[in-house]
Design an enzyme around this catalytic site. Structure first.
Site, PDB file in Angstrom:
ATOM      1  CG  HIS A  99     -12.621  -9.361   1.537  1.00 41.85           C
ATOM      2  ND1 HIS A  99     -12.512  -8.037   1.857  1.00 41.85           N
ATOM      3  CD2 HIS A  99     -11.721  -9.583   0.559  1.00 41.85           C
ATOM      4  CE1 HIS A  99     -11.589  -7.478   1.095  1.00 41.85           C
ATOM      5  NE2 HIS A  99     -11.094  -8.383   0.291  1.00 41.85           N
ATOM      6  CG  ASP A 102     -14.348  -8.070   4.930  1.00 44.04           C
ATOM      7  OD1 ASP A 102     -13.221  -8.386   5.325  1.00 44.04           O
ATOM      8  OD2 ASP A 102     -14.595  -7.584   3.805  1.00 44.04           O
ATOM      9  CD  GLU A 230      -9.368  -4.537  -6.186  1.00 43.78           C
ATOM     10  OE1 GLU A 230     -10.501  -4.954  -5.876  1.00 43.78           O
ATOM     11  OE2 GLU A 230      -8.601  -3.998  -5.380  1.00 43.78           O
ATOM     12  CG  ASP A 294     -11.900  -1.474  -5.049  1.00 39.79           C
ATOM     13  OD1 ASP A 294     -13.132  -1.549  -5.269  1.00 39.79           O
ATOM     14  OD2 ASP A 294     -11.279  -2.338  -4.400  1.00 39.79           O
ATOM     15  CG  ASP A 305      -2.984  -0.530  -1.656  1.00 39.93           C
ATOM     16  OD1 ASP A 305      -3.370   0.530  -2.161  1.00 39.93           O
ATOM     17  OD2 ASP A 305      -3.666  -1.578  -1.655  1.00 39.93           O
ATOM     18  CG  ASP A 307      -6.076   0.796   0.495  1.00 40.33           C
ATOM     19  OD1 ASP A 307      -5.895   0.909  -0.736  1.00 40.33           O
ATOM     20  OD2 ASP A 307      -6.171  -0.306   1.067  1.00 40.33           O
ATOM     21  CG  ASP A 337     -10.190  -1.177  -1.233  1.00 36.77           C
ATOM     22  OD1 ASP A 337     -10.003  -1.161  -0.007  1.00 36.77           O
ATOM     23  OD2 ASP A 337      -9.766  -2.085  -1.973  1.00 36.77           O
TER      24      ASP A 337
HETATM   25  C1  XUL Z   1      -6.221  -4.954  -1.596  1.00 38.88           C
HETATM   26  C2  XUL Z   1      -7.561  -4.676  -2.147  1.00 38.88           C
HETATM   27  C3  XUL Z   1      -8.644  -5.634  -1.773  1.00 38.88           C
HETATM   28  C4  XUL Z   1      -9.628  -5.896  -2.862  1.00 38.88           C
HETATM   29  C5  XUL Z   1     -10.616  -6.960  -2.551  1.00 38.88           C
HETATM   30  O1  XUL Z   1      -5.245  -4.080  -2.014  1.00 38.88           O
HETATM   31  O2  XUL Z   1      -7.749  -3.711  -2.828  1.00 38.88           O
HETATM   32  O3  XUL Z   1      -9.271  -5.147  -0.644  1.00 38.88           O
HETATM   33  O4  XUL Z   1     -10.319  -4.738  -3.185  1.00 38.88           O
HETATM   34  O5  XUL Z   1     -10.041  -8.136  -2.126  1.00 38.88           O
HETATM   35 CO    CO Z   2      -9.414  -2.916  -3.744  1.00 41.84          CO
END
Ligand code: XUL
Ligand code: CO
Length: 438
Positions: A99, A102, A230, A294, A305, A307, A337
């Site tokens: 992003h 970032d 996404e 991702d 989420d 992740d 991600d």
């Molecule tokens: C949030 C997510 C983001 C996108 C990019 O859940 O996945 O990081 O991948 O904005």
């Molecule tokens: Co993502």
């Protein structure tokens, strides 16, 4: 300056490797079905989780320091860039994703913020050349700042829309300058908390306007990459407009954007939408909208989420099965991600997490080809629909039969007597046999 001291370049050492700091299944240059594993998998590092996130959660502060030995925000951004390329180099990862926020911190004004972005973009360009790394995709963080509290492209306030457009314009410019192969829209605040205060129709029309402007502008400055949406159903908003692949496809078709966008499918977003990862990939694939991934996994006992780094080999196998069936990645890839758990708070943990994720996808790739080459599952599916290849089924598929003729056919038939078993348990066991049969 070396940021990850004591960690050497991670190499493929096979399943008998002596150290955890080695790939056991990911052998980048090994050819699998005509392409190297590197070309199949196109791994990418996520800048936000890997370089920025310090392990803070809703209940506690960070547990790992990511200041890279600098207090000044721009010094920190530069060191972060050096550290990012050291990490990618040591992990043999070819791509990264970011992003705008970032890579460079926001300044006092938009002009200052953009100047900071230009400075870091120049540095990234040098580092990409030096380390031979590429940008998988860029995006704009239009969800973190409080100006986007009600949304960005879907804000009720036109000034917020304008600011978002300006931010995205710059993000597209730097993505193009870095030769990015993609640009992502993820609508973190593009949704609602309550319909009592929401004009859903206008919000979605405006989101489409912003996307159209972005595509047109990006093409006008020479951006050659793919655009992705996404999907994610919720979090941070109660309802997000990019809910899941099917919803996004309907949105794109309504606004005539379906030729401009593909999907960036995230595993944990799929499960938040109460779908499997494979389901989302399948919906994208059969609609010619599969783009990028991702890569992560969620925790089925938690409703958010998480992740996590992907380690579930059933999931990576079914994912790679869909990717292969979609013809493989073109401009997309597997972006991790994913973040280490809050308790896994050392630099070593970051490396071990990437190794785990890369090995899990290498296994998934190998297993997916085993399933395809074995043929039992694909043949079963083909057989299951064989009635559409001749007789009345063929007429249905060809569109050469009327309802009245089908009625005549049914009357003559009496009843359906030809249903054969779906054999789900058998097929699941075939998958186990292929994956674990020694
Ligand atoms: C949030 C997510 C983001 C996108 C990019 O859940 O996945 O990081 O991948 O904005
Ligand atoms: Co993502």
């Amino acid at each position: 300056m070396e940021f990850f001291k004591g960690i050497e370049k991670i190499k493929y050492e096979g399943k008998n490797a002596k150290t955890p700091f080695a790939f056991r299944y990911y052998n980048p240059d090994e050819v699998v079905a005509g392409k190297t594993m590197r070309e199949h998998l196109r791994f990418a590092m996520s800048y936000w989780h890997t370089m920025c996130a310090e392990g803070a959660d809703m209940f506690g502060v960070g547990t790992i320091d990511k200041s890279y030995g600098a207090a000044d925000p721009m010094e920190q951004a530069k060191n972060k860039a050096y550290a990012a390329f050291e990490l990618m180099d040591k992990l043999d990862i070819d791509y990264f994703c970011f992003h705008d926020r970032d890579i460079a911190p926001e300044g006092q004004t938009l002009a200052e913020t953009n100047a900071r972005l230009d400075e870091i973009t120049a540095l990234l360009k040098d580092l990409m050349k030096r380390y031979n790394k590429k940008l998988l995709w860029g995006t704009a963080n239009c969800f973190g700042n409080k100006r986007y509290m009600h949304g960005a492209g879907t804000a009720p306030n036109a000034d917020a829309f304008a600011f978002a457009a300006a931010q995205i314009k710059k993000a597209v410019e730097i993505t193009t300058a870095l030769g990015g192969e993609g640009y992502v829209f993820w609508g973190g605040r593009e949704g609602y908390e309550t319909l009592l205060n929401t004009d859903m129709g206008l919000e979605q029309d405006n989101m489409a306007r912003l996307m159209r402007m972005t595509v047109d502008y990006a093409r006008s400055i020479g951006f050659k990459g793919d655009f992705y949406i996404e999907p994610k159903p919720k979090e941070p908003t109660k309802h997000q407009y990019d809910f899941d692949t099917a919803t996004v496809l309907a949105f794109l078709r309504k606004y005539g954007l379906d030729n401009d966008f593909k999907m960036n499918i995230e595993a944990n977003h799929a499960t938040l939408a109460a779908h499997t990862f494979q389901h989302e990939l399948r919906v994208a694939r059969i609609n010619d909208a599969f783009g990028s991934i991702d890569a992560n996994q969620g925790d089925m006992l938690l409703g958010w989420d998480t992740d996590q780094f992907p380690t579930n080999v059933y999931e990576t196998t079914l994912c790679m099965y869909e990717v292969i069936k979609a013809g493989g990645f073109t401009k997309g890839g597997l972006n991790f991600d994913a973040k280490t758990r809050r308790g896994s708070n050392t630099p070593e943990d970051i490396f071990l997490a990437y190794i785990a994720g890369m090995d899990a996808f290498a296994l998934g790739l190998r297993m997916a080809y085993k399933i395809i080459n074995d043929g039992r599952i694909d043949n079963f599916v083909q057989e299951r629909y064989a009635s559409y290849t001749n007789g009345i089924g063929k007429k249905i598929v060809d569109g050469s039969v009327t309802m009245a003729e089908l009625e005549q056919y049914a009357l003559a038939m009496g009843d359906v007597t030809t249903n054969i078993s779906g054999r789900q348990e058998y097929l699941e066991n075939v998958m186990n046999e292929i994956m674990f049969g020694f």
